[in-house]
Design a protein around this motif. Structure first.
Motif, PDB file in Angstrom:
ATOM      1  N   VAL A  36      30.430  35.169  26.591  1.00  0.00           N
ATOM      2  CA  VAL A  36      31.568  34.251  26.263  1.00  0.00           C
ATOM      3  C   VAL A  36      32.772  35.128  25.806  1.00  0.00           C
ATOM      4  O   VAL A  36      34.016  35.057  26.070  1.00  0.00           O
ATOM      5  N   ALA A  94      37.677  32.680  29.179  1.00  0.00           N
ATOM      6  CA  ALA A  94      37.605  31.115  29.546  1.00  0.00           C
ATOM      7  C   ALA A  94      38.165  30.146  28.585  1.00  0.00           C
ATOM      8  O   ALA A  94      37.525  30.423  27.583  1.00  0.00           O
ATOM      9  N   VAL A 135      34.359  26.357  27.564  1.00  0.00           N
ATOM     10  CA  VAL A 135      33.094  26.839  27.497  1.00  0.00           C
ATOM     11  C   VAL A 135      32.168  25.632  27.755  1.00  0.00           C
ATOM     12  O   VAL A 135      32.113  24.764  26.759  1.00  0.00           O
ATOM     13  N   ARG A 164      40.009  28.305  22.529  1.00  0.00           N
ATOM     14  CA  ARG A 164      38.586  27.636  23.129  1.00  0.00           C
ATOM     15  C   ARG A 164      38.140  26.326  22.931  1.00  0.00           C
ATOM     16  O   ARG A 164      38.382  26.044  21.784  1.00  0.00           O
ATOM     17  N   VAL A 167      34.678  24.392  23.573  1.00  0.00           N
ATOM     18  CA  VAL A 167      33.209  24.407  23.800  1.00  0.00           C
ATOM     19  C   VAL A 167      32.546  23.012  23.600  1.00  0.00           C
ATOM     20  O   VAL A 167      32.630  22.381  22.949  1.00  0.00           O
ATOM     21  N   LEU A 199      33.752  28.565  31.971  1.00  0.00           N
ATOM     22  CA  LEU A 199      32.409  29.214  31.716  1.00  0.00           C
ATOM     23  C   LEU A 199      31.504  28.365  31.590  1.00  0.00           C
ATOM     24  O   LEU A 199      31.386  27.653  30.501  1.00  0.00           O
ATOM     25  N   GLU A 200      30.526  28.363  32.296  1.00  0.00           N
ATOM     26  CA  GLU A 200      29.267  27.187  32.406  1.00  0.00           C
ATOM     27  C   GLU A 200      28.043  27.845  32.180  1.00  0.00           C
ATOM     28  O   GLU A 200      27.526  28.657  33.047  1.00  0.00           O
TER      29      GLU A 200
END
Length: 877
Positions: free
Chosen positions: A23, A28, A31, A135, A137, A158-159
């Motif tokens: 991460v 990204a 997330v 970010r 999340v 981002l997964e």
């Protein structure tokens, strides 16, 4: 006997370094941790949070809950976050307007609990407004229902899934050995344990807890535990529970019905126990208890553990299940917390008591805009129980109207009529107001007006909510008829009745804003809509976003489009259209989809522009609403006309001219059709491709009609067309004079898109006017407005089009390269930037550069205008 840890506490000890490093290494913005329960999503997010904190980032955290299936809590949380970091008043409704540039990491856990409501669209509409480097999340047990394809293509997502989060054998071994206190764990036993737990972090943690008890460390028992987990979470929880003292077990079982724990509510359920001491004991022993993020002195059980406890309670002491829920409900009711009180009564399946409580508070909750909450409760309470309370039947119909639309509510009312006593006058009051609203929602204004006029004669009634909705509905009816005085009287009366009902204020301000819009008063309209969108606050001050509130949200988005604030318009419309589709006004839906289509078209996203109109047409076809279908074809005709496609534009225009849609006893000031109806479409077509003098005569007649019903907004569009018709009739001086009068009004109101939407025919005149006014050294603000109209509106990377070149430039001065001509031919065929990139095997950035060069050379503002001018000058056939 206390245990050494819980799944949560033990999982915290396992470092997810690979995930955290990945991460941190990637930029990204979004997330995602998507996995079933027990995979350590929360613990991994917590470790990631610590990593961000070490970098100096603010890391606010919000754990969502099931009863928060609307955006109230999120927006309240977001406002608090921003007030702490930037000071108050830095968040417009659904627009952050963030002044600081310090990155922030926002954590949203348990996202699956709200994924079916309107909140996800709103959250992702705000994503692009966060400061650079920020970010978002998200932890969720389910895959998100909305499409993230575009964000993924941009590398913004981002997964991590369950495969990413499951433990390796080494991580499982570390947890087992920590629990056992052994240096070495035989490989055969480890393999068996790992096989049985399949690397599922919760199962590994639960097994570790079971193994931590005295006497459980022998290799024989290890093998027995590993070999007999069926299912692992229930068996291991039983192992832990069997070692608890009776009072701890009693406390666990009795308080399992609670979503949150504190000593006071626990004491209401088990008054014979020292709840404060026992709760402290559970916390100190980490016995499946964790603090509720953002709450002081509040805790909750691990969800899996709580479910196992509740299952045992129902099986071993079924008579206590209802009693405990009722005890919890009584405590919450006594402490004026009616929402959890009703939740507990419904969970305990005492539906008569739930209906009784709800009957006392439903109207207040409706007035406060708690539509989603009420919808959930009504779906759980049997109809035969609801029928004992006419007020609940009435409120249920309002809720269905706001969440599922008129047709579903009408079908539901047919079921209810048998239960409502004919002498119940109050129920009839609500039915009258509902029937009026339903007819409007079904696009039948004449029927709605007839019902409403009859109902108005009986006002005021003992039901202020019904009176207010009826007043607002009929005010809109009078606005469409041009009867401003009648509309104002009804809205003023509704405002006097509303009291503290903020939800109703939203409706009133929205209705007022529609009248402002029709009168062309954009600044006043936007001021009202800012109030309307932010009006629905609950008593806690949290924003309440409901389907009704989408009325204001869509209007605000359309107003932002008119004002040229396209980024804000996109955010609002994308957030609200999914909510409004079920129940929204047809005018609002037409305006929303048309605005979205035009904005997409302007930046070369042809596929998206076409899709918007396809959605509008499909909605009209499936719901048997021909006005929506006709509007989609009218907008197609306008787009084709601006591209110079005369025959295609005529075909689309004729297809849209449906008598059942456009034939009325008297002209109606319909919000969506101030500039988009068959009459204006024919005027445009004649102006561009027919006899300009005939167009001028027809436009003058249409202007007289618009003035007769005081439809100023339509008048603005017709005046623009009149200026273009004068120019085509070789009356240049008169054309500029007409344009100046019109633009002085639009400049005062801050309108830009309405002018730009008329394309090259108007913008060429604007350019001439700007040149003349510059030579006269006119007011700088006036010149700045004209300059703004001439700037390209194609997105954040747009380049302004030069305004210094006279519109009468000779064809010989235009030098398009062969590549630019090729691209322009593809554009004329409807190719998007992405399709052009694939066809020509170049990057989309190169395509945008070519298009900007083409616009500059042709002295136009968009692809559509470029094609039209190229055809006009013979560059394209």
């Amino acid at each position: 006997m206390q245990t050494k840890g819980t799944p949560d506490s033990l999982l915290t000890g396992i470092q997810r370094s690979l995930i955290i490093d990945r991460v941190l290494a990637q930029g990204a913005t979004l997330v995602l941790f998507i996995a079933p329960a027990g995979y350590g999503k929360t613990q991994t997010m917590s470790q990631l949070r610590n990593a961000f904190m070490a970098q100096g980032m603010d890391t606010p955290w919000l754990s969502l809950e099931r009863h928060d299936n609307d955006p109230q809590r999120f927006l309240s949380f977001l406002r608090k976050v921003w007030s702490e970091s930037t000071g108050p008043d830095h968040m417009e409704p659904f627009g952050l307007n963030v002044s600081n540039t310090h990155p922030i990491a926002i954590f949203l856990d348990d996202f699956e609990l709200i994924d079916s409501g309107p909140l996800p669209e709103i959250i992702f509409s705000l994503l692009g407004q966060l400061p650079p480097g920020s970010r978002l999340v998200i932890g969720s047990r389910r895959k998100l229902r909305m499409s993230l394809a575009k964000l993924k293509l941009q590398g913004a997502v981002l997964e991590f899934n369950d495969q990413d989060l499951q433990f390796s054998k080494g991580q499982s071994a570390a947890l087992f050995q920590s629990a056992l206190g052994l240096r070495d764990l035989p490989d055969a036993t480890l393999d068996l344990l790992h096989e049985k737990t399949t690397g599922w972090p919760a199962a590994v943690a639960l097994a570790s807890i079971a193994l931590s008890h005295p006497g459980r460390g022998s290799q024989v028992l290890l093998h027995q535990i590993a070999a007999s987990l069926q299912p692992v979470e229930e068996y291991l929880s039983e192992v832990v529970l069997s070692h608890q003292p009776q009072e701890v077990y009693e406390f666990l079982l009795s308080t399992s019905v609670l979503h949150q724990l504190d000593p006071f509510i626990c004491a209401a359920l088990v008054p014979g126990l020292n709840c404060e001491f026992l709760l402290d004991r559970l916390i100190e022993g980490n016995l499946f208890v964790s603090a509720v993020p953002g709450q002081i002195e509040r805790w909750r059980y691990h969800p899996l553990f709580a479910e196992i406890l509740r299952t045992q309670l129902k099986r071993k002491r079924p008579e206590d299940f209802l009693r405990l829920h009722l005890a919890a409900a009584g405590w919450y009711e006594e402490n004026k917390q009616i929402v959890p009180a009703i939740d507990h009564v419904i969970a305990g399946e005492d539906y008569p008591y739930a209906a009784q409580l709800l009957a006392e508070h439903a109207m207040h909750l409706l007035e406060d805009g708690r539509i989603k909450l009420l919808a959930r409760w009504f779906s759980l309470i049997p109809l035969e129980v609801l029928q004992q309370h006419p007020v609940l039947l009435a409120v249920s119909l309002w809720v269905t109207t706001f969440t599922q639309g008129a047709l579903q509510a009408m079908r539901q009312s047919e079921q209810f009529l048998a239960f409502w006593p004919s002498e119940n006058a109050r129920a009839q009051i609500h039915l009258d107001a509902l029937n009026c609203s339903w007819q409007f929602m079904l696009d039948k204004p004449a029927q709605a007006g007839a019902i409403g006029l009859k109902a108005l004669s009986r006002m005021p009634t003992p039901e202020p909510y019904a009176d207010n909705v009826l007043s607002i509905s009929m005010a809109l009816y009078f606005v469409q008829e041009g009867n401003r005085a009648a509309a104002n009287r009804l809205l003023n009366a509704a405002r006097e009745r509303q009291g503290d009902a903020a939800f109703m204020r939203m409706f009133i301000e929205s209705a007022e804003s529609e009248q402002d819009m029709q009168d062309g008063r954009l600044k006043q309209e936007m001021a009202r809509l800012r109030i309307a969108v932010g009006a629905t606050h609950s008593q806690s001050g949290a924003m309440d976003i409901t389907n009704g509130n989408a009325w204001a949200g869509v209007l605000y988005g359309v107003a932002c489009y008119e004002a040229g604030q396209w980024d804000q318009a996109k955010r609002l419309l994308r957030a609200y259209v999914p909510v409004a589709q079920a129940v929204g006004s047809h005018d609002h839906l037409i305006l929303a989809w048309v605005c979205l289509s035009r904005m997409a078209h302007s930046i070369g996203e042809q596929d998206e522009a076409i899709q918007c109109l396809a959605e509008l047409e499909h909605m009209g076809a499936t719901r048997q609403l021909p006005r929506l279908m006709a509007s989609a074809w009218l907008e197609r005709s306008r787009t084709q006309l601006m591209s110079g496609q005369a025959e295609d534009a005529k075909v689309s225009m004729l297809r849209a001219d449906l008598p059942e849609v456009w034939t009325h006893d008297r002209p109606l000031r319909r919000l969506a059709h101030s500039a988009l109806d068959p009459h204006i479409a024919k005027l445009r077509w004649t102006l561009h491709f027919g006899d300009a003098r005939q167009a001028l005569r027809d436009i003058d007649a249409a202007l007289a009609d618009a003035k007769s019903i005081r439809w100023r907004l339509r008048g603005v569009t017709l005046e623009l067309l009149r200026a273009a018709a004068l120019s085509r009739s070789k009356q240049e001086s008169a054309a500029l004079a007409q344009l100046q009068v019109t633009l002085e009004f639009t400049a005062e109101q801050g309108m830009t898109s309405r002018v730009r939407d008329e394309g090259p025919a108007i913008l060429d005149l604007v350019r001439k006017l700007h040149l003349r006014e510059s030579q006269r050294s006119s007011d700088p603000a006036w010149l700045a407005y004209l300059s703004d109209l001439l700037h390209s509106h194609t997105g954040s990377d747009a380049t302004p089009v030069s305004i210094s070149v006279p519109a009468v430039m000779a064809f010989e001065t235009i030098q398009l390269t062969p590549k630019e001509t090729e691209i322009l031919n593809f554009v004329a065929e409807g190719f998007s930037n992405h399709a052009l990139s694939a066809e020509l095997n170049v990057s989309e950035s190169t395509i945008r550069t070519h298009l900007r060069n083409i616009n500059a050379k042709l002295d136009v503002n968009s692809r559509m205008q470029a094609v039209a001018k190229a055809r006009q000058w013979g560059i394209l056939k």
